[in-house]
Design an enzyme around this catalytic site. Structure first.
Site, PDB file in Angstrom:
ATOM      1  N   VAL A 139      -7.878  -5.990  -4.320  1.00 31.28           N
ATOM      2  CA  VAL A 139      -7.657  -7.370  -4.748  1.00 31.28           C
ATOM      3  C   VAL A 139      -7.275  -8.307  -3.599  1.00 31.28           C
ATOM      4  CG1 VAL A 139      -5.189  -7.224  -5.277  1.00 31.28           C
ATOM      5  CG2 VAL A 139      -6.627  -8.745  -6.621  1.00 31.28           C
ATOM      6  N   GLY A 140      -6.977  -7.750  -2.444  1.00 30.57           N
ATOM      7  CA  GLY A 140      -6.408  -8.549  -1.353  1.00 30.57           C
ATOM      8  C   GLY A 140      -7.122  -9.851  -1.075  1.00 30.57           C
ATOM      9  N   GLU A 141      -8.326  -9.766  -0.567  1.00 27.91           N
ATOM     10  CA  GLU A 141      -9.051 -10.985  -0.230  1.00 27.91           C
ATOM     11  C   GLU A 141      -9.624 -11.721  -1.443  1.00 27.91           C
ATOM     12  OE1 GLU A 141     -11.293 -10.608   3.773  1.00 27.91           O
ATOM     13  OE2 GLU A 141     -10.651  -8.622   3.122  1.00 27.91           O
TER      14      GLU A 141
ATOM     15  N   SER B 119       0.820  -1.218   0.000  1.00 30.02           N
ATOM     16  CA  SER B 119       0.000   0.000   0.000  1.00 30.02           C
ATOM     17  C   SER B 119       0.851   1.264   0.000  1.00 30.02           C
ATOM     18  CB  SER B 119      -0.960   0.006   1.184  1.00 30.02           C
ATOM     19  OG  SER B 119      -0.269  -0.183   2.398  1.00 30.02           O
TER      20      SER B 119
ATOM     21  N   ARG C 234      -9.511  -2.866   1.415  1.00 22.14           N
ATOM     22  CA  ARG C 234     -10.038  -1.523   1.296  1.00 22.14           C
ATOM     23  C   ARG C 234      -9.015  -0.416   1.100  1.00 22.14           C
ATOM     24  NH1 ARG C 234      -9.351   0.944   6.112  1.00 22.14           N
ATOM     25  NH2 ARG C 234     -11.062   2.428   5.938  1.00 22.14           N
ATOM     26  N   GLN C 235      -7.713  -0.666   1.337  1.00 22.61           N
ATOM     27  CA  GLN C 235      -6.797   0.474   1.418  1.00 22.61           C
ATOM     28  C   GLN C 235      -6.519   1.163   0.086  1.00 22.61           C
ATOM     29  OE1 GLN C 235      -6.405   2.063   3.964  1.00 22.61           O
ATOM     30  NE2 GLN C 235      -5.858   0.890   5.777  1.00 22.61           N
TER      31      GLN C 235
END
Ligand code: FES
Ligand code: FES
Lengths: 162, 335
Positions: free
Chosen positions: B283-285, B49, B88-89
């Site tokens: 895209v994280g999760e 991030s 969300r970041q």
């Protein structure tokens, strides 16, 4: 317990200090010598975050007692890069995007170095085997394997130029 | 015998906290030497991030990423950005940084407009220069900054963003997320019917991320998610007995290792999100969500037996195969 005199070569420099014989090599490296690039993940030989080279061989520093390492040549992540620069393996890790949280990275780089010191054209299977004792939860290993491949190319390119 | 199967898993995932306010803030300062200082509460836990936020600030201000210094996750100095969770970041803190950069940029553009006797609306910043009506001018951002300083004008910005959501009513209806990510993954697997071991041979993972601000780190997250998904599908199980974890060590709780790595093809699908910074979502999760479903479907394709219980261990496979062999189970009955 009575301390013994621990002498060894760490990253090319001689060290000589009193150490309790029940201490692990990992404690000597991190706590006595302040070389905190070597990480402790599990403390029981499963994760490889504590990998260092002992006479060129990768070992889990959490499983090695200090007396076993006495008199040896030890390389930690701090000893990999030349003064003011990066080792080609480190450059390759950056270029390939093989570092995410970075916790596994010092161990990965040393495991890769142990492989590439012996074999500059490893197969993918050899690379996977070389780092199979090093867990990574972030990258999915794909870019780490790519980085080792890239490092091999860099190192053999340099070798050709000499 | 070895049997092969192919399976597909699809998902959509809401970016941010569910039906709740979850704002993020950012401060930005262009210092005398042209350094762009970004203060954000966003904790970089390896997903990248800080790099992405630096790219967003650099992109908006038209300067090099090397000129951006991100101070992240220091509660002593940085504004709150909420948790690094819920994918969300990039979307939320990214917007906060974008707004902060825009505010500072307005000061610069106003000053540049004065110098060039132009309308600020005709100007933009790119490659470290001021551009006028699409043409690069010799005036640099650093010169504009110096002109501001000469007059005692500071070039500060602050921004915050809270995705527009509503809570859900008693029927579960509402708009709990401002935007969603979508993905499809396809798994090709091989089952050894003698040992019950499932090997994943290939994964193709296509993810709609809005816009990939940093494609390499998006790929890295997709690949990492895929491997974690393989663990979820085939290996990882927290064994609880009366609240106690029975397998708290890596020797018993198995994670995928390098030798478990299949071919992974990460495909980035870009469908810009209008409310996202430069069109980005998260895209994280999502990277992890469809993997186990795709693998379970591939196992069902290979064996004709469907599993509803993860991880799909060799023991479960062998039990299912022997149950199937004696005809006591029909497809869909074995868990
Ligand atoms: S800390 Fe030594 S192997 Fe995990
Ligand atoms: S980069 Fe995080 S564990 Fe490997």
């Amino acid at each position: 317990m009575k301390p013994f005199r621990f002498t060894a070569t760490i990253n090319g420099r001689p060290v000589d200090l009193p150490v309790n014989p029940h201490r692990r090599l990992l404690d000597v490296i991190r706590d006595d010598l302040g070389l905190t690039g070597t990480k402790e993940g599990c403390g029981e030989g499963e994760c490889g975050a504590c990998t260092v080279l002992l006479n060129g061989r990768p070992v889990n520093a959490c499983l090695v007692l200090a007396p076993e390492a006495a008199g040896c040549e030890i390389t930690t992540i701090e000893g990999v890069a030349p003064e003011g620069g990066l080792h080609p393996i480190q450059e390759a890790f950056l270029e390939a995007g093989a570092v995410q949280c970075g916790y596994c990275t010092p161990g990965m780089i040393l495991a890769a170095k142990a492989l590439l010191d012996k074999d500059l054209s490893p197969t993918d299977q050899a690379i996977k085997t070389a780092v199979s004792g090093n867990l990574c939860r972030c990258t999915g290993y794909i870019k780490i394997i790519e980085a080792v491949r890239l490092a091999a190319a860099k190192l053999s390119g340099e070798g050709d130029a000499v | 015998m070895k049997k092969r199967g192919i399976g597909v898993g699809c998902m959509f995932y809401g970016i941010g906290n569910t039906g709740m306010p979850n704002p993020a803030g950012a401060f930005l300062d262009l210092t005398d030497d042209g350094t762009v200082l970004v203060l954000t509460g966003c904790a970089d836990i390896g997903q990248g991030s800080s790099t992405v936020l630096a790219q967003i600030a650099a992109g908006e201000l038209g300067v090099n990423i090397e000129d951006v210094l991100v101070v992240a996750g220091d509660t002593g100095v940085s504004p709150d950005a909420g948790a690094t969770s819920a994918s969300r970041q990039t979307y939320i803190s990214g917007n906060a940084v974008l707004l902060a950069a825009r505010q500072a940029k307005e000061v610069l553009l106003e000053e540049a407009a004065g110098i060039m006797a132009a309308a600020a609306s005709d100007l933009c910043l790119r490659d470290g220069h001021v551009w006028r009506a699409g043409e690069k001018t010799p005036l640099t951002v650093k010169e504009v900054l110096a002109a501001c300083r000469k007059k005692g004008k500071l070039t500060l910005g602050s921004g915050w963003f809270n995705p527009e959501t509503t809570g859900m009513d008693e029927t579960g209806r509402g708009a709990p997320y401002a935007t969603y990510s979508y993905a499809t993954q396809v798994a090709e697997i091989e089952v050894d019917t003698e040992t019950g071991k499932v090997s994943v041979l290939r994964l193709v993972a296509a993810h709609d991320v809005g816009r990939a601000i940093n494609p390499k780190s998006v790929e890295g997250q997709i690949e990492g998610g895929c491997l974690m998904g393989i663990g979820y599908a085939l290996l990882e199980e927290v064994k609880l007995t009366e609240g106690r974890i029975g397998n708290p060590r890596y020797a018993e709780y198995l994670l995928p290792m390098s030798l478990d790595v299949p071919e992974i093809h990460a495909i980035i699908v870009e469908e810009p999100e209008i409310t996202g910074p430069f069109g980005a979502k998260g895209v994280g999760e999502p990277a992890l969500i469809p993997t186990a479903a795709a693998i379970a479907n591939a196992v069902a394709d290979a064996l004709g037996v469907r599993f509803y219980d993860l991880p799909i261990t060799p023991e479960k496979i062998l039990a299912a195969l022997s149950a199937k062999g004696d005809g006591s189970a029909r497809m869909g009955e074995i868990t």
